[in-house]
Design a protein around this motif. Structure first.
Motif, PDB file in Angstrom:
ATOM      1  N   ASN A   1       1.003  14.200   9.874  1.00 57.75           N
ATOM      2  CA  ASN A   1       0.638  13.302  10.984  1.00 57.75           C
ATOM      3  C   ASN A   1       0.730  11.842  10.557  1.00 57.75           C
ATOM      4  OD1 ASN A   1       0.142  15.437  12.657  1.00 57.75           O
ATOM      5  ND2 ASN A   1      -2.011  15.591  12.053  1.00 57.75           N
ATOM      6  N   THR A   2       0.265  11.560   9.335  1.00 52.90           N
ATOM      7  CA  THR A   2       0.350  10.172   8.853  1.00 52.90           C
ATOM      8  C   THR A   2       1.809   9.772   8.693  1.00 52.90           C
ATOM      9  OG1 THR A   2      -1.682  10.544   7.632  1.00 52.90           O
ATOM     10  CG2 THR A   2      -0.461   8.580   7.062  1.00 52.90           C
TER      11      THR A   2
ATOM     12  N   LEU B   1       3.219   8.845  11.969  1.00 50.28           N
ATOM     13  CA  LEU B   1       2.744   7.541  12.457  1.00 50.28           C
ATOM     14  C   LEU B   1       3.562   6.380  11.901  1.00 50.28           C
ATOM     15  CD1 LEU B   1      -1.149   7.602  12.089  1.00 50.28           C
ATOM     16  CD2 LEU B   1       0.180   7.327  14.187  1.00 50.28           C
ATOM     17  N   LEU B   2       4.058   6.573  10.669  1.00 49.27           N
ATOM     18  CA  LEU B   2       4.752   5.466  10.002  1.00 49.27           C
ATOM     19  C   LEU B   2       6.237   5.398  10.353  1.00 49.27           C
ATOM     20  CD1 LEU B   2       3.018   5.740   6.530  1.00 49.27           C
ATOM     21  CD2 LEU B   2       3.085   3.695   7.958  1.00 49.27           C
TER      22      LEU B   2
ATOM     23  N   LYS C   1       8.368   2.350  12.028  1.00 41.36           N
ATOM     24  CA  LYS C   1       7.727   1.033  11.845  1.00 41.36           C
ATOM     25  C   LYS C   1       8.694   0.072  11.147  1.00 41.36           C
ATOM     26  CE  LYS C   1       3.406   2.135  13.027  1.00 41.36           C
ATOM     27  NZ  LYS C   1       2.889   1.689  14.295  1.00 41.36           N
TER      28      LYS C   1
ATOM     29  N   ASP D   1      -1.184  -1.560   9.754  1.00 40.05           N
ATOM     30  CA  ASP D   1      -0.610  -0.203   9.816  1.00 40.05           C
ATOM     31  C   ASP D   1      -0.832   0.530   8.498  1.00 40.05           C
ATOM     32  OD1 ASP D   1       0.278  -0.365  12.403  1.00 40.05           O
ATOM     33  OD2 ASP D   1       2.233  -1.195  11.846  1.00 40.05           O
TER      34      ASP D   1
ATOM     35  N   ASN E   1      -4.427   1.563   8.296  1.00 39.73           N
ATOM     36  CA  ASN E   1      -4.650   2.601   9.297  1.00 39.73           C
ATOM     37  C   ASN E   1      -4.213   3.971   8.737  1.00 39.73           C
ATOM     38  OD1 ASN E   1      -5.108   3.825  11.725  1.00 39.73           O
ATOM     39  ND2 ASN E   1      -3.099   3.288  12.575  1.00 39.73           N
ATOM     40  N   CYS E   2      -3.076   3.981   8.026  1.00 44.36           N
ATOM     41  CA  CYS E   2      -2.573   5.238   7.465  1.00 44.36           C
ATOM     42  C   CYS E   2      -3.447   5.722   6.306  1.00 44.36           C
ATOM     43  CB  CYS E   2      -1.128   5.078   7.019  1.00 44.36           C
ATOM     44  SG  CYS E   2      -0.102   5.024   8.472  1.00 44.36           S
TER      45      CYS E   2
ATOM     46  N   HIS F   1      -6.152   7.489   7.907  1.00 45.17           N
ATOM     47  CA  HIS F   1      -5.733   8.827   8.361  1.00 45.17           C
ATOM     48  C   HIS F   1      -5.757   9.821   7.206  1.00 45.17           C
ATOM     49  CE1 HIS F   1      -4.529   7.280  12.269  1.00 45.17           C
ATOM     50  NE2 HIS F   1      -4.466   8.544  12.625  1.00 45.17           N
TER      51      HIS F   1
END
Ligand code: FAD
Length: 290
Positions: free
Chosen positions: A235-236, A239-240, A243, A251, A254-255, A258
């Motif tokens: 999932n992490t 998310l990246l 980017k 960001d 944030n990771c 996570h």
């Protein structure tokens, strides 16, 4: 009549190997022998009753390269792989350079490393990150399995269950690892660290971080830890992906959060291991920021 005892077989073909193995079911495959005799203090090492040396199987010593893959026979020594130089993905080279000293690496094989029984070997971690495949062979069949689905040992009791949510397979009875196929894809930045222990009960293991950068956009990322377990939070990673690079610090943090949440949801593990993993991820991600 019982099975033959105290024999060392040197088969030159798979047919003879499997027929020896069939007649001597307790025979143990012997590659470099460095793991088999590890931790033995005596001058004369204790060896398994019956040994199946893999040394004379020419096919297991082969290295081939196509446009898309590097294929390495299970009996290729760690030092030979390192000596191949730039063709070998860096994450794998860094990891192999950290295994034992030069004497060990001149004897130890990649197949023996992947098949060692105690826990996920060091090489398994970059192999999973690089989407490597393993060829496994019995007397009657050959199968390919993704490194991420392979485990040479059952999960260690007391450790968290295997968090990577895929069914995994171990070596079957009288089954050999014969070849490793590594995709030759370009990874643009990477970090590998091996956690070592100064105290006997300190957690160890290897962790790899690799990314692909296309026109200053992060198009792929893998963060994988392995020892008794394999940890990977897809999932992490998702998310990246997409980017822009350099990465925004918000960001990155944030990771990291996570990953903390991912670790917290797993069965308990040592605080020191969690801290080491989080520090590694944080510093690797911050390495992508301005
Ligand atoms: C001083 C020292 C330091 C070490 N440091 C490290 C380290 O930092 N990291 C690490 O991961 N390891 C380490 N090792 C352990 C070991 O050296 C390596 O894991 C090595 O790569 C094992 O390879 P080998 O060819 O010697 O395997 P072997 O000892 O011959 O075999 C290991 C196991 O795999 C099985 N096996 C071997 N080949 C196959 C095959 N093709 N198919 C199926 N089963 C097979 C054998 O039956 C055995 O159970 C160290 C060992 C020593 C002595």
């Amino acid at each position: 009549m019982g099975a033959p005892r105290n024999q060392v077989f040197f088969p030159t073909t798979f047919q003879t190997l499997f027929s020896h193995w069939f007649r001597t079911p307790d025979a143990v495959p012997f590659a470099g022998g460095t793991d088999i005799i590890r931790y033995q203090g005596s001058r004369i090492p204790k060896l398994p009753q019956n040994i199946l040396s893999l040394d004379k199987l020419e096919e297991l010593h082969r290295i081939t390269r196509t446009e898309r893959y590097l294929e390495i026979g299970a009996m290729v020594k760690l030092s030979e792989i390192i000596a191949l130089g730039k063709i070998v993905p860096e994450a794998l080279t860094w990891c192999l350079e950290g295994i034992g000293g030069p004497q060990v690496r001149n004897l130890a094989t990649i197949g023996g490393n992947i098949c060692r029984k105690s826990h996920y070997s060091d090489a398994s971690v970059p192999m999973i990150a690089l989407d490597a495949q393993y060829e496994l062979r019995t007397a009657t069949a050959t199968r390919w399995i993704s490194a991420s689905r392979f485990s040479s040992c059952a999960p260690v009791s007391g450790s968290p269950a295997r968090p990577v949510d895929v069914p995994f397979s171990t070596l079957g009875s009288q089954e050999l690892l014969t070849r490793i196929r590594i995709p030759l894809e370009q990874w643009d930045y990477g970090v590998y660290t091996k956690f070592t222990s100064r105290e006997p009960d300190e957690p160890t293991g290897g962790i790899v971080f690799i990314i692909r950068n296309q026109k200053n956009v992060l198009t792929d990322i893998r963060i994988i830890y392995g020892r008794d377990i394999i940890l990977r939070d897809k999932n992490t990673e998702a998310l990246l992906i997409g980017k822009p690079l350099p990465l925004n610090r918000k960001d990155a943090f944030n990771c990291v959060d996570h990953w903390k949440t991912y670790l917290a949801a797993l069965p308990p593990m040592e605080d020191l291991l969690q801290a080491r993993i989080i520090n590694f991820i944080e510093s690797s991600l911050l390495g992508l920021t301005d």
